[in-house]
Design an enzyme around this catalytic site. Structure first.
Site, PDB file in Angstrom:
ATOM      1  N   GLU A   1      -2.115   1.609  -5.949  1.00  0.00           N
ATOM      2  CA  GLU A   1      -2.392   0.868  -4.728  1.00  0.00           C
ATOM      3  C   GLU A   1      -3.775   1.249  -4.204  1.00  0.00           C
ATOM      4  O   GLU A   1      -4.158   2.422  -4.238  1.00  0.00           O
ATOM      5  CB  GLU A   1      -1.330   1.204  -3.680  1.00  0.00           C
TER       6      GLU A   1
ATOM      7  N   LYS B   1       3.373  -6.947  -0.568  1.00  0.00           N
ATOM      8  CA  LYS B   1       4.022  -5.758  -0.019  1.00  0.00           C
ATOM      9  C   LYS B   1       4.663  -6.074   1.321  1.00  0.00           C
ATOM     10  O   LYS B   1       4.010  -6.534   2.253  1.00  0.00           O
ATOM     11  CB  LYS B   1       3.002  -4.630   0.128  1.00  0.00           C
TER      12      LYS B   1
ATOM     13  N   CYS C   1       4.358   1.389  -2.803  1.00  0.00           N
ATOM     14  CA  CYS C   1       4.285   2.535  -1.892  1.00  0.00           C
ATOM     15  C   CYS C   1       5.444   2.615  -0.897  1.00  0.00           C
ATOM     16  O   CYS C   1       6.549   2.998  -1.262  1.00  0.00           O
ATOM     17  CB  CYS C   1       2.937   2.527  -1.169  1.00  0.00           C
TER      18      CYS C   1
END
Length: 533
Positions: A78, A179, A212
């Site tokens: 990321e 995300k 993440c």
């Protein structure tokens, strides 16, 4: 009747033949990336492309090496193309319009004879996947136009998302994921999408995408495994380590063990910011990893990964309450870890059986050790974590403390003399999502211990091992508060009471940017002060 029998036998034969033809292993590559930053110097698209080109050059070198080692799939971290961003305008310079993947009309930009203006990064990624004949997963910035159906439009005229993209061996885009779970500071740059369940099929498994902070929440991560049959996880991250229960390698490998999947984690390597730790994990734990807090260069990990034979979705356990009879609870004390007030009890003697409860979390430790020179404690926490968001923890942990038990959240990497000849950490919780973690003083995460679970009861067992911490890290998603994530523009409309569908005035938008930037700085300072690596 005979017809149905023949058809049934043919189906069985076909199924067995297909299973036999599937590979037993594949080769995965993840890169622990020492990023080229200088993001703040980019004031236009050309400058942004120059910064991304430096990181793409590193990616190209590493993919070439991975190809020599037979890699089938490559994962990049990321923010790996551009590093930190300082706001929405900055993120916009690094973003490109990313089309939706299509089987009918594949998007394969590297098949063009020349580099197109606009999707320059997509073209480069497509070329790298095609040249190296491997799947490539990379995190980048997506820019999507506002459509008439949308209630509002951000002030810069488009939506932008933290996005994972995947190209196949031919250089065609086959998966895209926005995300969902943004860390608070990220909301300065990105819009919040609806929950997306993005996955793609290969000859060696079904891969789901998450990024993440997604690993902390149920959606979309858990649902991808339980409801969509995902066997392998692509995980690009910029993971900041928190000891003792949020160290990258420990938590991510524990996630893989609990869910029974392969987990390919690529992290930024930036020790100064506590961003270290990448790895390749499976249902049995760590396959390959790197966790180095001193070196300043990146590391390529390549490993052979057993294919997960997943025949059915993740089995749901009974929701019945667990009642456990534990030994007498010793004298306790309280310490704060990552903003949460844990209950602890100190270990005494060379052997013992220690019990501890906090709320509905019941912990037990059976142990023998070679020395009492090092301070160890059993800890428990049952409650809502609130430091940088709200989500519910259920945790049992064995941890080394210092300074007469006044500090139990600093990773001690030397001067440990105690060896646990046997330890068994037990936790009875109200959640089935418990991620096992064991950390040694030399931060070697090799899985030479056993994790077992039955319903809501979980246990880590090991022997002849020096320990910094052993953690049963439970997440109770059912107790999480309802998370309504607002975009920056929605916040603007709320604060300044503009009419729906309009853009806030320039002066108002400027005040919003200043307020959000100030909020982000304060949050980062709070984290720096309260998190101890």
């Amino acid at each position: 009747m005979l017809y149905h029998i023949v058809i049934g036998l043919l189906a069985v034969v076909f199924s067995l033949t297909a299973a036999a033809s599937r590979p037993q292993f594949y080769t995965a590559a993840v890169y622990d990336h020492a990023i080229t930053f200088n993001t703040y110097k980019a004031t236009n698209r050309s400058a942004a492309l120059a910064i991304m080109s430096k990181n793409l050059d590193i990616l190209e070198v590493q993919m070439t090496e991975a190809k020599l080692q037979g890699a089938d799939i490559f994962v990049f971290p990321e923010y790996g193309l551009y590093g930190s961003l300082d706001g929405r305008a900055s993120a916009s310079m690094f973003s490109e319009f990313i089309p939706e993947p299509s089987i009918v009309t594949p998007y394969c930009p590297s098949l063009n004879s020349s580099i197109p203006a606009g999707p320059e990064v997509l073209y480069r990624l497509s070329s790298l996947a095609r040249a190296n004949q491997m799947y490539l997963a990379v995190n980048m910035a997506d820019q999507q136009p506002c459509l008439g159906k949308h209630f509002y439009c951000p002030s810069n005229g488009h939506y932008q998302y933290n996005t994972e993209v995947v190209f196949n061996r031919k250089g065609c885009l086959i998966a895209k994921y926005h995300k969902r779970n943004l860390f608070e500071v990220e909301k300065l740059m990105w819009d919040v999408p609806e929950v997306e369940y993005s996955y793609f099929d290969t000859e060696f498994g079904r891969f789901g995408l998450m990024v993440c902070f997604d690993a902390v929440f149920k959606e979309p991560a858990i649902t991808l495994v339980e409801d969509y049959g995902v066997t392998d996880v692509i995980f690009s991250t910029a993971w900041m380590n928190v000891y003792p229960h949020y160290l990258s390698v420990a938590y991510h490998s524990g996630w893989a063990r609990n869910l029974g999947v392969n987990f390919l984690a690529s992290n930024i390597h930036y020790p100064k910011g506590r961003l270290v730790g990448s790895g390749i994990y499976g249902p049995e734990g760590v396959i390959e990893f790197v966790f180095n807090t001193t070196k300043q260069f990146g590391t390529l990990l390549v490993a052979e990964v057993p294919v997960v034979q997943k025949l059915e979705a993740f089995a749901e356990h009974s929701e019945s309450r667990v009642s456990v009879q534990l030994p007498f609870q010793n004298k306790t004390f309280s310490l704060e870890i990552f903003g949460d007030l844990f209950t602890f009890t100190a270990l005494t003697g060379l052997s013992g059986n220690v019990a501890l409860s906090h709320g509905e979390v019941h912990c037990n430790l059976d142990f023998t050790r070679t020395s009492t020179a090092d301070e160890y404690a059993l800890g428990a926490f049952d409650g809502m974590h609130t430091l940088e968001g709200e989500y519910y923890f259920e945790i049992c942990l064995l941890v080394r403390c210092t300074d007469n038990y006044t500090d139990c959240n600093t990773l001690v990497t030397n001067e440990t003399v105690t060896e646990f000849t046997f330890f068994s950490l037990f936790g009875s919780m109200q959640t089935q999502y418990v991620f096992p973690e064991v950390v040694t003083p030399d931060t070697n995460f090799t899985t030479d211990w056993i994790f077992t679970k039955e319903g809501r009861e979980n246990k880590i067992t090991g022997k002849n091992k020096m320990i910094s911490s052993a953690v049963l890290m439970g997440r109770n998603f059912d107790k999480d508060p309802f998370r309504r994530q607002l975009t920056i523009n929605e916040i603007a409309l709320t604060i300044f009471d503009d009419e729906p569908g309009t853009t806030p005035a320039a002066g108002a938008q400027h005040r919003i940017d200043i307020c959000l930037l100030f909020y982000g700085v304060i949050l980062l300072l709070a984290i720096q002060k309260r998190i101890i690596y």
